[in-house]
Design a protein around this motif. Sequence first.
Motif, PDB file in Angstrom:
ATOM      1  N   MET A 172       0.856  -1.182   0.000  1.00 44.28           N
ATOM      2  CA  MET A 172       0.000   0.000   0.000  1.00 44.28           C
ATOM      3  C   MET A 172       0.889   1.228   0.000  1.00 44.28           C
ATOM      4  N   PRO A 173       0.416   2.341  -0.568  1.00 47.77           N
ATOM      5  CA  PRO A 173       1.211   3.572  -0.530  1.00 47.77           C
ATOM      6  C   PRO A 173       1.365   4.065   0.900  1.00 47.77           C
ATOM      7  N   GLY A 174       2.511   4.695   1.189  1.00 48.74           N
ATOM      8  CA  GLY A 174       2.766   5.170   2.544  1.00 48.74           C
ATOM      9  C   GLY A 174       3.188   4.019   3.433  1.00 48.74           C
ATOM     10  N   MET A 175       2.411   3.728   4.444  1.00 57.42           N
ATOM     11  CA  MET A 175       2.722   2.647   5.373  1.00 57.42           C
ATOM     12  C   MET A 175       2.317   1.298   4.778  1.00 57.42           C
ATOM     13  N   ASP A 176       3.276   0.387   4.607  1.00 55.79           N
ATOM     14  CA  ASP A 176       2.916  -0.908   4.024  1.00 55.79           C
ATOM     15  C   ASP A 176       2.324  -1.823   5.100  1.00 55.79           C
ATOM     16  N   GLY A 177       1.822  -2.980   4.645  1.00 53.09           N
ATOM     17  CA  GLY A 177       1.150  -3.896   5.546  1.00 53.09           C
ATOM     18  C   GLY A 177       2.035  -4.430   6.648  1.00 53.09           C
ATOM     19  N   TYR A 178       3.322  -4.667   6.366  1.00 53.72           N
ATOM     20  CA  TYR A 178       4.229  -5.157   7.389  1.00 53.72           C
ATOM     21  C   TYR A 178       4.336  -4.164   8.558  1.00 53.72           C
ATOM     22  N   GLU A 179       4.459  -2.883   8.237  1.00 54.35           N
ATOM     23  CA  GLU A 179       4.578  -1.869   9.290  1.00 54.35           C
ATOM     24  C   GLU A 179       3.270  -1.749  10.079  1.00 54.35           C
ATOM     25  N   VAL A 180       2.141  -1.822   9.359  1.00 51.98           N
ATOM     26  CA  VAL A 180       0.846  -1.786  10.042  1.00 51.98           C
ATOM     27  C   VAL A 180       0.746  -2.933  11.041  1.00 51.98           C
ATOM     28  N   CYS A 181       1.161  -4.118  10.610  1.00 53.48           N
ATOM     29  CA  CYS A 181       1.079  -5.295  11.485  1.00 53.48           C
ATOM     30  C   CYS A 181       2.006  -5.133  12.688  1.00 53.48           C
ATOM     31  N   ARG A 182       3.214  -4.606  12.462  1.00 53.49           N
ATOM     32  CA  ARG A 182       4.134  -4.374  13.588  1.00 53.49           C
ATOM     33  C   ARG A 182       3.496  -3.472  14.637  1.00 53.49           C
ATOM     34  N   ARG A 183       2.863  -2.404  14.169  1.00 55.54           N
ATOM     35  CA  ARG A 183       2.262  -1.459  15.107  1.00 55.54           C
ATOM     36  C   ARG A 183       1.054  -2.068  15.820  1.00 55.54           C
ATOM     37  N   LEU A 184       0.297  -2.867  15.106  1.00 53.59           N
ATOM     38  CA  LEU A 184      -0.838  -3.544  15.742  1.00 53.59           C
ATOM     39  C   LEU A 184      -0.361  -4.458  16.868  1.00 53.59           C
ATOM     40  N   LYS A 185       0.706  -5.193  16.611  1.00 52.10           N
ATOM     41  CA  LYS A 185       1.199  -6.147  17.600  1.00 52.10           C
ATOM     42  C   LYS A 185       1.955  -5.462  18.737  1.00 52.10           C
ATOM     43  N   ALA A 186       2.411  -4.230  18.516  1.00 57.32           N
ATOM     44  CA  ALA A 186       3.103  -3.492  19.568  1.00 57.32           C
ATOM     45  C   ALA A 186       2.133  -2.783  20.508  1.00 57.32           C
ATOM     46  N   ASN A 187       0.877  -2.690  20.092  1.00 58.69           N
ATOM     47  CA  ASN A 187      -0.147  -1.989  20.881  1.00 58.69           C
ATOM     48  C   ASN A 187      -0.931  -3.007  21.717  1.00 58.69           C
ATOM     49  N   PRO A 188      -0.914  -2.898  23.056  1.00 58.76           N
ATOM     50  CA  PRO A 188      -1.654  -3.854  23.896  1.00 58.76           C
ATOM     51  C   PRO A 188      -3.136  -3.936  23.562  1.00 58.76           C
ATOM     52  N   VAL A 189      -3.694  -2.844  23.025  1.00 62.32           N
ATOM     53  CA  VAL A 189      -5.125  -2.814  22.698  1.00 62.32           C
ATOM     54  C   VAL A 189      -5.442  -3.680  21.493  1.00 62.32           C
ATOM     55  N   THR A 190      -4.498  -3.804  20.567  1.00 60.05           N
ATOM     56  CA  THR A 190      -4.777  -4.487  19.292  1.00 60.05           C
ATOM     57  C   THR A 190      -3.929  -5.736  19.061  1.00 60.05           C
ATOM     58  N   ARG A 191      -3.016  -6.036  19.958  1.00 57.64           N
ATOM     59  CA  ARG A 191      -2.071  -7.122  19.665  1.00 57.64           C
ATOM     60  C   ARG A 191      -2.726  -8.496  19.531  1.00 57.64           C
ATOM     61  N   GLU A 192      -3.899  -8.691  20.152  1.00 59.13           N
ATOM     62  CA  GLU A 192      -4.537 -10.002  20.098  1.00 59.13           C
ATOM     63  C   GLU A 192      -5.414 -10.196  18.860  1.00 59.13           C
ATOM     64  N   ILE A 193      -5.600  -9.165  18.052  1.00 57.55           N
ATOM     65  CA  ILE A 193      -6.442  -9.284  16.863  1.00 57.55           C
ATOM     66  C   ILE A 193      -5.671 -10.062  15.793  1.00 57.55           C
ATOM     67  N   PRO A 194      -6.202 -11.176  15.302  1.00 55.44           N
ATOM     68  CA  PRO A 194      -5.492 -11.942  14.275  1.00 55.44           C
ATOM     69  C   PRO A 194      -5.440 -11.180  12.951  1.00 55.44           C
ATOM     70  N   VAL A 195      -4.295 -11.263  12.271  1.00 51.90           N
ATOM     71  CA  VAL A 195      -4.087 -10.580  11.005  1.00 51.90           C
ATOM     72  C   VAL A 195      -3.782 -11.605   9.919  1.00 51.90           C
ATOM     73  N   ILE A 196      -4.525 -11.542   8.831  1.00 52.87           N
ATOM     74  CA  ILE A 196      -4.248 -12.361   7.649  1.00 52.87           C
ATOM     75  C   ILE A 196      -3.774 -11.431   6.542  1.00 52.87           C
ATOM     76  N   PHE A 197      -2.583 -11.697   6.014  1.00 53.14           N
ATOM     77  CA  PHE A 197      -2.057 -10.866   4.934  1.00 53.14           C
ATOM     78  C   PHE A 197      -2.671 -11.261   3.592  1.00 53.14           C
ATOM     79  N   LEU A 198      -2.985 -10.238   2.785  1.00 50.32           N
ATOM     80  CA  LEU A 198      -3.441 -10.410   1.404  1.00 50.32           C
ATOM     81  C   LEU A 198      -2.373  -9.813   0.500  1.00 50.32           C
ATOM     82  N   THR A 199      -1.819 -10.592  -0.385  1.00 56.29           N
ATOM     83  CA  THR A 199      -0.734 -10.048  -1.197  1.00 56.29           C
ATOM     84  C   THR A 199      -0.533 -10.821  -2.484  1.00 56.29           C
ATOM     85  N   ALA A 200       0.027 -10.131  -3.473  1.00 59.66           N
ATOM     86  CA  ALA A 200       0.405 -10.779  -4.726  1.00 59.66           C
ATOM     87  C   ALA A 200       1.795 -11.368  -4.626  1.00 59.66           C
ATOM     88  N   LYS A 201       2.518 -11.040  -3.532  1.00 56.94           N
ATOM     89  CA  LYS A 201       3.855 -11.578  -3.353  1.00 56.94           C
ATOM     90  C   LYS A 201       3.778 -13.045  -2.943  1.00 56.94           C
TER      91      LYS A 201
END
Length: 343
Positions: free
Chosen positions: A61-90
């Motif tokens: 994604m432009p700007g903040m990519d999905g990897y960085e978004v996921c890092r921040r989600l997991k670093a935040n106690p409020v959101t770290r338990e939310i499961p993340v599934i990546f969608l990608t062409a890679k």
Amino acid sequence: MTRASDNKLVLIVDDTPTNVGVISGVLKGAYRTKVATNGEKALVLASAAEKPDLILLDVMMPGMDGYEVCRRLKANPVTREIPVIFLTAKTDALDEENGFEVGAVDYIHKPFSGPIVLARVKTQLALQDALAQAREAQNQADELLHALLPKKAADEIRSIGTVIPRRYENVAVLFCDVTNFTSYCDKHEPEDVVSRLDALFVIFERVTARHGLEKIKTIGDGFMAAGGLLHQVDDPIGSAVRCGLEMASTLIDARLGWEVRVGVHAGPVVAGVVGQERYQFDIWGDTVNVASRMSDQSKPGYVAVTKDVWEQVSSSFQAENLGDMEVKGKGTIAVFGIGPQKT
């Protein structure tokens, strides 16, 4: 009919309208959805009052990519338990490895297969439900363990699966029992008997904790506690005597005909847990036996102790000689009844 899955909220994070439309169409009817078209908005929605149950996250994604978004989600106690599934062409193995390293639980490749997306979402949400139930069951088990055992013993069982038997020196043991209880049982309904005894023991538990003692167990109409056992008490004997005096002065409905008798003794004890199907933390030794005999010799409003114990606390309390008592293995010993603390 509303299904349980209808209440689940899935956050779709993708900057391509076509992809959002496809995924939303796949999930429609099974789950509620919200959409974020960039990483910044995704972080805001993920930490909102109604947090998503799962996040489908685009990597590129432009700007903040999905990897960085996921890092921040997991670093935040409020959101770290939310499961993340990546969608990608890679599709490179290294890309997938990076995704799992930052905290993703799954990886779905583009172009999407509707049934696969739905199946992966369903699987992860079911897993989260199972984990939540397991945590709740563990919490209930921990609460029960702490209700049955002193905190330190319960923590030791959780840590290593058992409580190592130990010898403790200078432990103050308190025995408290209720006189005329048996005759009361014979004349009243079981519900009334248990209710009244429970109310009294709840008071005793609070008094015990207030004086820094630990409840060990109840035995019929008897209540046993200890000071200086599993956690340090500055003055175990004095604390036990003060605890016993407060117990002995507990107001009991005069119509019950109950009276509280308390005995205290101090010395070494052995402590541990017995049983497998039903844990029982207990203490043994001559100190325990003498404390029990002291309660037999006590009288209402007083705490009975041996002469040795009385000499250790005589500067803080008043007492009267209750006479001599034969104690197995000790012969005749003098018993003192400690009354209200000196002012």
